[in-house]
Write an enzyme that holds these catalytic residues in place. Structure first.
Site, PDB file in Angstrom:
ATOM      1  N   GLN A 104     -23.074  -8.672 116.542  1.00 42.06           N
ATOM      2  CA  GLN A 104     -22.597  -9.787 117.362  1.00 42.06           C
ATOM      3  C   GLN A 104     -21.595  -9.257 118.396  1.00 42.06           C
ATOM      4  O   GLN A 104     -21.157 -10.007 119.272  1.00 42.06           O
ATOM      5  CB  GLN A 104     -21.910 -10.848 116.499  1.00 42.06           C
ATOM      6  CG  GLN A 104     -22.818 -11.486 115.457  1.00 42.06           C
ATOM      7  CD  GLN A 104     -22.035 -12.316 114.479  1.00 42.06           C
ATOM      8  OE1 GLN A 104     -21.639 -13.446 114.771  1.00 42.06           O
ATOM      9  NE2 GLN A 104     -21.772 -11.760 113.323  1.00 42.06           N
ATOM     10  N   HIS A 122     -25.304 -10.794 121.112  1.00 41.10           N
ATOM     11  CA  HIS A 122     -24.453 -11.553 122.044  1.00 41.10           C
ATOM     12  C   HIS A 122     -24.248 -10.824 123.363  1.00 41.10           C
ATOM     13  O   HIS A 122     -23.327 -11.137 124.108  1.00 41.10           O
ATOM     14  CB  HIS A 122     -23.090 -11.868 121.387  1.00 41.10           C
ATOM     15  CG  HIS A 122     -23.200 -12.823 120.246  1.00 41.10           C
ATOM     16  ND1 HIS A 122     -22.209 -13.016 119.338  1.00 41.10           N
ATOM     17  CD2 HIS A 122     -24.215 -13.636 119.870  1.00 41.10           C
ATOM     18  CE1 HIS A 122     -22.597 -13.918 118.439  1.00 41.10           C
ATOM     19  NE2 HIS A 122     -23.818 -14.305 118.737  1.00 41.10           N
TER      20      HIS A 122
HETATM   21  P1  OAD Z   1     -14.422 -13.129 113.779  1.00 42.79           P
HETATM   22  O1  OAD Z   1     -13.143 -12.831 114.500  1.00 42.79           O
HETATM   23  O2  OAD Z   1     -14.867 -14.545 113.630  1.00 42.79           O
HETATM   24  O3  OAD Z   1     -14.351 -12.537 112.281  1.00 42.79           O
HETATM   25  C1  OAD Z   1     -13.931 -11.219 112.083  1.00 42.79           C
HETATM   26  C2  OAD Z   1     -14.160 -10.919 110.604  1.00 42.79           C
HETATM   27  O4  OAD Z   1     -13.837  -9.560 110.393  1.00 42.79           O
HETATM   28  C3  OAD Z   1     -13.272 -11.754 109.683  1.00 42.79           C
HETATM   29  O5  OAD Z   1     -14.055 -12.186 108.583  1.00 42.79           O
HETATM   30  C4  OAD Z   1     -12.205 -10.750 109.235  1.00 42.79           C
HETATM   31  O6  OAD Z   1     -11.799 -11.001 107.883  1.00 42.79           O
HETATM   32  C5  OAD Z   1     -12.976  -9.456 109.274  1.00 42.79           C
HETATM   33  N1  OAD Z   1     -12.174  -8.255 109.511  1.00 42.79           N
HETATM   34  C6  OAD Z   1     -11.088  -8.118 110.314  1.00 42.79           C
HETATM   35  N2  OAD Z   1     -10.678  -6.828 110.308  1.00 42.79           N
HETATM   36  C7  OAD Z   1     -11.534  -6.157 109.490  1.00 42.79           C
HETATM   37  C8  OAD Z   1     -11.646  -4.807 109.073  1.00 42.79           C
HETATM   38  N3  OAD Z   1     -10.795  -3.853 109.501  1.00 42.79           N
HETATM   39  N4  OAD Z   1     -12.666  -4.466 108.227  1.00 42.79           N
HETATM   40  C9  OAD Z   1     -13.534  -5.407 107.773  1.00 42.79           C
HETATM   41  N5  OAD Z   1     -13.483  -6.714 108.134  1.00 42.79           N
HETATM   42  C10 OAD Z   1     -12.489  -7.066 108.982  1.00 42.79           C
HETATM   43  O7  OAD Z   1     -15.563 -12.248 114.480  1.00 42.79           O
HETATM   44  P2  OAD Z   1     -17.128 -12.462 114.373  1.00 42.79           P
HETATM   45  O8  OAD Z   1     -17.533 -12.885 113.007  1.00 42.79           O
HETATM   46  O9  OAD Z   1     -17.755 -11.250 114.932  1.00 42.79           O
HETATM   47  O10 OAD Z   1     -19.378 -14.996 119.702  1.00 42.79           O
HETATM   48  O11 OAD Z   1     -17.351 -13.685 115.402  1.00 42.79           O
HETATM   49  C11 OAD Z   1     -18.664 -14.081 115.634  1.00 42.79           C
HETATM   50  C12 OAD Z   1     -18.763 -14.540 117.049  1.00 42.79           C
HETATM   51  O12 OAD Z   1     -17.760 -15.539 117.334  1.00 42.79           O
HETATM   52  C13 OAD Z   1     -18.500 -13.461 118.080  1.00 42.79           C
HETATM   53  O13 OAD Z   1     -19.618 -12.667 118.316  1.00 42.79           O
HETATM   54  C14 OAD Z   1     -18.176 -14.307 119.292  1.00 42.79           C
HETATM   55  C15 OAD Z   1     -17.202 -15.235 118.647  1.00 42.79           C
HETATM   56  O14 OAD Z   1     -17.051 -16.359 119.374  1.00 42.79           O
HETATM   57  C16 OAD Z   1     -19.585 -15.164 121.050  1.00 42.79           C
HETATM   58  O15 OAD Z   1     -18.801 -14.721 121.861  1.00 42.79           O
HETATM   59  C17 OAD Z   1     -20.813 -15.926 121.377  1.00 42.79           C
END
Ligand code: OAD
Length: 251
Positions: A104, A122
């Site tokens: 993503q 994305h």
């Molecule tokens: P999020 O910011 O929603 O979630 C990040 C995840 O990574 C969370 O579950 C954290 O707990 C975890 N996390 C943070 N640091 C970490 C680490 N060092 N190791 C392992 N896990 C860690 O990001 P996404 O899930 O990627 O979409 O968000 C999905 C989409 O929402 C993105 O692609 C974007 C956003 O809006 C669009 O822009 C269309």
């Protein structure tokens, strides 16, 4: 981090796997200094949420604000380097017959780590296209000069404003990429879901599609997500620390 013990059943599954799909989210890039989405925005953007900036309506309402947010993120991403998590996945692709990465993320760090077979659901923040027709936009100036632009340029073909080639909220994902992702997870021997809050559809449905097809799913995350209580394995921790241990358990 206390020493991570990889369940022997997981190591066995990984050793015998021919087709692995790795779903990644912003968490895998956090240790490269790229902020995740649901961490509080920093600096100039602390009064806005990503959802208010990453939409076609926001761009039409205030093109320079949205453009400047992406310019700031482009400059930041251009300085980011892959971390041990990205590198471990690139190594996994050399060790197992077919490993596809479905991300993503728009930061290009999987490619930078040498990964092949990367599906960017994305889009990619470094690419640009015009708002009205999607004409690809190349700018014959240095990246630094391009990133210094405070206003979106206009398309050479149709004159409409130029935007980053990323999927905004409310926009459809690139269909071929999404269809390929669904096909891959349903035929995988094992799926890893790494660093994603598993909240944003349709990407968030992929690990559940795998489970419904009887494919074991490993979640690697710092915190619980909607996937956690259904995942076949949970490895809680930083992906930059967990993935190298997981991949090294293969050798
Ligand atoms: P999020 O910011 O929603 O979630 C990040 C995840 O990574 C969370 O579950 C954290 O707990 C975890 N996390 C943070 N640091 C970490 C680490 N060092 N190791 C392992 N896990 C860690 O990001 P996404 O899930 O990627 O979409 O968000 C999905 C989409 O929402 C993105 O692609 C974007 C956003 O809006 C669009 O822009 C269309």
């Amino acid at each position: 981090m206390e020493k991570l013990v990889v369940p022997s059943e997981l190591t066995r599954l990984l050793k015998n796997a021919k087709r692995v799909v790795v779903l990644t989210g912003a968490g895998i890039s956090a240790e490269s200094g790229v902020p995740t989405f649901r961490d509080a925005q920093t600096g100039l953007w602390e009064n806005y949420s990503a959802e208010e900036l990453a939409t076609p309506q926001a761009f039409q309402r205030n093109p320079s604000l949205v453009w400047q947010w992406y310019q700031q993120r482009r400059r930041m991403v251009s300085q980011a380097k892959p971390n041990p998590g990205h590198e471990a996945l690139a190594k996994l692709q050399e060790m197992i017959e077919e490993v596809a990465i479905v991300t993503q993320n728009v930061d290009g760090l999987h490619h930078a780590a040498g990964s092949e077979e990367v599906i960017e659901l994305h889009g990619n923040i470094m690419a640009s296209r015009c708002f009205d027709h999607g004409h690809d936009f190349e700018y014959s100036v240095s990246d630094e000069e391009f990133w210094a632009l405070d206003e979106p340029p206009t398309c050479d073909v149709c004159g409409s404003l130029v935007r980053p080639t990323v999927v905004w909220f409310g926009e459809a994902l690139p269909l071929t990429a999404l269809e390929r992702a669904y096909e891959l997870v349903s035929k995988a021997d094992l799926v890893l879901s790494v660093g994603t809050s598993t909240l944003v559809q349709p990407a968030a449905s992929l690990p559940f599609e795998a489970l419904a097809a009887g494919v074991p799913v490993v979640e690697i995350n710092l915190h619980p997500t909607p996937l956690s209580d259904q995942a076949s394995f949970l490895l809680q921790g930083k992906s930059g620390e967990v993935l190298p241990v997981l991949v090294n358990s293969l050798s």
